[in-house]
Scaffold this motif. Structure first.
Motif, PDB file in Angstrom:
ATOM      1  N   MET A 197     -27.305 -29.461  13.304  1.00 23.29           N
ATOM      2  CA  MET A 197     -26.998 -28.807  14.572  1.00 23.29           C
ATOM      3  C   MET A 197     -26.513 -29.818  15.607  1.00 23.29           C
ATOM      4  N   ILE A 198     -27.192 -30.968  15.719  1.00 26.23           N
ATOM      5  CA  ILE A 198     -26.775 -31.983  16.682  1.00 26.23           C
ATOM      6  C   ILE A 198     -25.452 -32.616  16.261  1.00 26.23           C
ATOM      7  N   PHE A 199     -25.276 -32.832  14.970  1.00 30.23           N
ATOM      8  CA  PHE A 199     -24.011 -33.356  14.461  1.00 30.23           C
ATOM      9  C   PHE A 199     -22.863 -32.451  14.884  1.00 30.23           C
ATOM     10  N   GLU A 213     -20.169 -41.940  10.773  1.00 26.91           N
ATOM     11  CA  GLU A 213     -21.364 -42.367  10.032  1.00 26.91           C
ATOM     12  C   GLU A 213     -22.383 -43.003  10.978  1.00 26.91           C
ATOM     13  N   LEU A 214     -21.922 -43.846  11.881  1.00 23.21           N
ATOM     14  CA  LEU A 214     -22.821 -44.494  12.826  1.00 23.21           C
ATOM     15  C   LEU A 214     -23.399 -43.483  13.809  1.00 23.21           C
ATOM     16  N   ALA A 215     -22.590 -42.530  14.236  1.00 23.30           N
ATOM     17  CA  ALA A 215     -23.084 -41.491  15.142  1.00 23.30           C
ATOM     18  C   ALA A 215     -24.200 -40.688  14.487  1.00 23.30           C
ATOM     19  N   GLU A 216     -24.042 -40.383  13.202  1.00 21.54           N
ATOM     20  CA  GLU A 216     -25.095 -39.661  12.482  1.00 21.54           C
ATOM     21  C   GLU A 216     -26.379 -40.489  12.424  1.00 21.54           C
ATOM     22  N   LEU A 309     -21.411 -40.208  22.135  1.00 19.66           N
ATOM     23  CA  LEU A 309     -22.651 -39.434  22.059  1.00 19.66           C
ATOM     24  C   LEU A 309     -23.206 -39.160  23.456  1.00 19.66           C
ATOM     25  N   CYS A 310     -23.128 -40.137  24.350  1.00 20.48           N
ATOM     26  CA  CYS A 310     -23.614 -39.930  25.720  1.00 20.48           C
ATOM     27  C   CYS A 310     -22.824 -38.833  26.419  1.00 20.48           C
ATOM     28  N   ALA A 311     -21.541 -38.720  26.104  1.00 13.31           N
ATOM     29  CA  ALA A 311     -20.710 -37.696  26.738  1.00 13.31           C
ATOM     30  C   ALA A 311     -20.976 -36.316  26.150  1.00 13.31           C
TER      31      ALA A 311
END
Length: 507
Positions: A197-199, A213-216, A309-311
């Motif tokens: 869901m967050i992905f 990959e790093l974001a996950e 991710l912050c955005a």
């Protein structure tokens, strides 16, 4: 689940010793061959219906455990090998996509078969935590691999995810932890769904595969700090209905009807924690040791991921800054820094000079860029970050842009979001000078962006690994001798990098 395999089934994987023999004979030094054999056995479990659910799951789980080290090795090759050929890239992608698709099919078949038997509560609580966790993890990973190619999510994947979680929650094991070894780590059905869901909420279509990959990995680390609720509150950002086969939706307004299968998400404390790490890295700190990214990465690789991710995982996700207007217009396109340098060089008079120019159809425009609709398979070079020199049909001026979003649709149609970097560009070959030294390096071919800069600054587009904070460039700009003093590297990839420079008058 030892001892579950009897000798009455005709399937080879029904016998525990035969299963162990098959796994033991898998080639340990050939990942391609091992995964090919594992894929054949998984497909046989999908095709064969004689194994009970428990036995099919156990066989699939052991095959997946055997596949895990090979999958990790080939995933590393896919994400970290520069300049993979398109054929090799497709091969590696197909292996992973095929494995996770077949593995999920086996598990889903086992889940449906198990539920159809109307098991007792005790039987369900014994099997469903692990079975649902593996199934949800497989579907979540399949979504990620589709995102690597910027394609649509697998068909009905959100319906399948919802059904798997509801099956676990129906017997009270949705949050029960399961040790899955090297495949998914310690997890639970609810954990795997929340990761998916967050992905989805993070809108990954503007990131490169390694950045995805790093974001996950960052999402997994901070997952517990996000808030997941069964009822909507005013600051919830996304919502989903587990019984409806659609991805999480922005919570623009409250659902018309409240149902027990609805789930709601808000950033909670996670946004502040991710922002804190971003600020630390921007000040020169290292990644906190408790964050496991699967390897060591330079800060400049992590910064765009954390900023993204912050955005997108903020209490108020980004809204479109400029109105979009639908148009139908052709634009001539050249890709890459070398081609852009040629077209912006005065030596060639802004002519393509025999370069391979493509013609794209602009679908919409805004102040920040435009969208393109491609009705044919995208070229090998087309990916997020690709540098483009573009000339509207009928015009004489070229502008510089960059692919920021890429969505690979069905039936060969793709959508490309392009950010305009500058409508005024000058090509030059400049010699870097290091502060305090008289020695000069070799001339660097670069593009000077004369539009869209902060006051007293310019941006330079340079070959990769060119930016050096200790160096500056001297140039005659609009008839005046100036220095470009290095400030900040904005972005970089394997083709080029963009940096900010302070504009100083030469004395």
């Amino acid at each position: 689940m030892g001892g579950l395999f009897d000798k009455q089934s005709g399937h080879p994987l029904a016998d525990k010793r035969e299963l162990q023999r098959i796994i033991g004979e898998l080639p340990g030094d050939n990942a391609f061959k091992a995964l090919d054999e594992i894929g054949i056995w998984l497909d046989s479990l999908v095709a064969g219906g004689e194994l009970p659910a428990e036995r099919s799951f156990e066989a699939a789980r052991q095959l997946a455990d055997a596949a895990a080290p090979h999958l990790r090795r080939l995933a590393h090759e896919y994400l970290h090998t520069p300049r993979l050929s398109k054929a090799e890239e497709n091969r590696l992608w197909s292996i992973h996509s095929g494995f996770w698709s077949s593995f999920a099919d086996v598990l889903e078949r086992a889940l449906i078969s198990f539920i159809s038997r109307k098991p007792t509560a005790e039987q369900a609580r014994a099997l469903l935590p692990a079975l649902s966790t593996y199934l949800l993890g497989a579907l979540r990973t399949l979504i990620k691999w589709e995102q690597f190619r910027y394609g649509p999510p697998p068909k009905e994947v959100w319906r399948r995810l919802g059904q798997a979680l509801l099956a676990a929650e129906a017997v009270g094991v949705g949050m029960q932890s399961v040790a899955t070894g090297g495949l998914l780590g310690n997890s639970s059905p609810l954990t795997e769904y929340r990761k998916a869901m967050i992905f989805q909420a993070a809108s990954m279509d503007s990131l490169l595969p390694l950045e995805i990959e790093l974001a996950e990995a960052f999402i997994s680390h901070y997952l517990a700090a996000f808030d997941f609720l069964s009822t909507a509150e005013h600051d919830c950002v996304y919502w989903v209905d587990l019984r409806v086969g659609q991805p999480p939706q922005r919570l623009a307004k409250m659902p018309e009807q409240v149902t027990p299968s609805q789930r709601f998400y808000r950033p909670g404390a996670a946004h502040g924690q991710i922002l804190g790490v971003l600020r630390q890295l921007e000040r020169g700190a290292e990644v906190p040791p408790e964050i496991n990214l699967g390897g060591q990465y330079p800060v400049k690789t992590l910064l765009p991921v954390l900023r993204h991710l912050c955005a997108y995982l903020a209490p108020v996700p980004p809204q479109r800054r400029h109105d979009r207007h639908h148009v139908r217009h052709q634009v001539q396109v050249l890709h890459g820094l070398v081609n852009a340098f040629v077209i912006f060089s005065r030596e060639f008079g802004g002519q393509a000079m025999g370069l391979q120019v493509e013609s794209w159809q602009v679908d919409n425009v805004s102040r920040g860029g435009f969208g393109v609709l491609l009705n044919e398979p995208p070229k090998d070079w087309l990916r997020v970050g690709a540098l483009l020199a573009m000339q509207p049909a009928g015009g004489e001026n070229w502008l510089l842009g960059c692919v920021r979003r890429f969505y690979r649709g069905v039936d060969s149609a793709s959508r490309v979001g392009i950010q305009t970097l500058s409508r005024q560009v000058e090509a030059a070959e400049l010699v870097p000078v290091r502060s305090g030294e008289n020695t000069r390096g070799a001339a660097v071919p670069l593009l000077i962006l004369l539009e869209g800069n902060l006051p007293g600054e310019v941006r330079l587009v340079m070959p990769p690994h060119t930016f050096d904070s200790r160096e500056r460039f001297e140039h005659v700009l609009q008839g005046q001798r100036v220095f470009f003093e290095s400030l900040l590297l904005l972005e970089h990839n394997s083709d080029y990098e963009i940096a900010r420079y302070r504009l100083l008058q030469a004395t």
